[in-house]
Enzyme design. Structure first.
Site, PDB file in Angstrom:
ATOM      1  N   GLY A  29       0.830  -1.207   0.000  1.00  0.00           N
ATOM      2  CA  GLY A  29       0.000   0.000   0.000  1.00  0.00           C
ATOM      3  C   GLY A  29       0.856   1.244   0.000  1.00  0.00           C
ATOM      4  O   GLY A  29       2.045   1.180  -0.287  1.00  0.00           O
ATOM      5  N   ASN A  30       0.250   2.379   0.298  1.00  0.00           N
ATOM      6  CA  ASN A  30       1.009   3.628   0.390  1.00  0.00           C
ATOM      7  C   ASN A  30       0.339   4.545   1.407  1.00  0.00           C
ATOM      8  O   ASN A  30      -0.688   4.194   1.985  1.00  0.00           O
ATOM      9  CB  ASN A  30       1.137   4.296  -0.990  1.00  0.00           C
ATOM     10  CG  ASN A  30      -0.205   4.683  -1.568  1.00  0.00           C
ATOM     11  OD1 ASN A  30      -0.883   5.573  -1.061  1.00  0.00           O
ATOM     12  ND2 ASN A  30      -0.615   3.998  -2.635  1.00  0.00           N
ATOM     13  N   LYS A  31       0.926   5.721   1.626  1.00  0.00           N
ATOM     14  CA  LYS A  31       0.538   6.572   2.755  1.00  0.00           C
ATOM     15  C   LYS A  31      -0.649   7.493   2.481  1.00  0.00           C
ATOM     16  O   LYS A  31      -0.993   8.309   3.318  1.00  0.00           O
ATOM     17  CB  LYS A  31       1.727   7.435   3.174  1.00  0.00           C
ATOM     18  CG  LYS A  31       2.893   6.627   3.713  1.00  0.00           C
ATOM     19  CD  LYS A  31       4.003   7.579   4.144  1.00  0.00           C
ATOM     20  CE  LYS A  31       5.210   6.830   4.693  1.00  0.00           C
ATOM     21  NZ  LYS A  31       6.300   7.777   5.014  1.00  0.00           N
ATOM     22  N   ALA A  97      -3.714   7.798  -5.091  1.00  0.00           N
ATOM     23  CA  ALA A  97      -2.335   7.316  -5.188  1.00  0.00           C
ATOM     24  C   ALA A  97      -2.408   5.847  -5.592  1.00  0.00           C
ATOM     25  O   ALA A  97      -2.409   4.947  -4.751  1.00  0.00           O
ATOM     26  CB  ALA A  97      -1.622   7.493  -3.853  1.00  0.00           C
TER      27      ALA A  97
END
Ligand code: C5P
Length: 218
Positions: A29-31, A97
């Site tokens: 995943g990402n932030k 994102a």
């Protein structure tokens, strides 16, 4: 002051991260929190738009009655929803994102640890922005986001052209109080010929700046 300048317009907005499953209990995943995209959706709805918000997995959400919330998990799910909704939209604002890569295969069982390094093969995900850009009709407008750590303006303009965007929102993770996880953001807005820089402000006010710029382009 409440404007009604988006009355009769349908907007497709993507927001949040995507999760790319590795096995039944793990993902890449990402932030991203989705805060900027949710602010855009709420601001657009307040200005009269009918909004489809395609939101990746995040703690944040919205209960705004003017927003059709479509929760998704992976880039491929987000892609399928966006491709289906794009023909009905007057504009899309792609703030998600989206993971560029996903694991080549998802393990059916939890991956066991061993006493050696583990390699994971990744394959490219579809580029939603580029695809909507290819299918863009003359009346449709497409807005993307860029988060750059180097050569920001040059890279952002490159993306604008490659993906056939009308506007790109550049935010830098190096700016204090901006981008991931913050309630404020500091952006520059680029089209093919111009760059406009904005002050650091709450994401809702940033959303209205972006919608102001877009409203003038229909
Ligand atoms: O190429 P890059 O990922 O930096 O481009 C960012 C822009 O493209 C953002 O608007 C993002 O939402 C969109 N994007 C997308 N699908 C992808 C990757 C990025 O829609 N797979």
């Amino acid at each position: 002051p409440t404007r009604n300048d988006y009355a009769g317009r349908r907007l497709l907005i993507t927001a949040g991260p995507t999760h790319e499953d590795l096995d039944p209990v793990r993902y890449l995943g990402n932030k991203s929190t989705g805060r900027m995209g949710i602010a855009l959706a709420e601001a657009a709805a307040a200005r009269g738009a009918s909004v489809d918000l395609v939101l990746g997995p995040t703690e944040l959400s919205t209960t705004d009655p003017g927003i059709n919330l479509v929760p998704v998990r992976s880039a491929r799910e987000m892609h399928a929803v966006c491709v289906a909704l794009w023909p009905k939209a007057d504009a899309a604002i792609l703030s998600a994102a989206v993971a560029d890569y996903r694991p080549a295969s998802m393990a059916q069982q939890k991956i066991k640890k061993e006493d050696k390094p583990l390699r994971i093969d990744l394959v490219r995900n579809p580029d939603i922005a580029a695809e909507l850009g290819e299918d863009k009709k003359p009346h449709q407008r497409l807005v993307g986001f860029a988060l750059e750590t180097e050569n920001a303006l040059e890279n952002a303009r490159g993306k604008l052209e490659r993906k056939n965007l009308d506007l790109i929102v550049l935010n830098s993770p190096n700016d204090e109080g901006a981008a991931f996880g913050h309630t404020t953001n500091k952006i520059q807005l680029l089209d093919r010929d111009t760059v406009t820089a904005f002050e650091l402000k709450p994401k809702r006010a940033v959303a209205d700046d972006i919608l102001d710029a877009l409203a003038g382009r229909f």
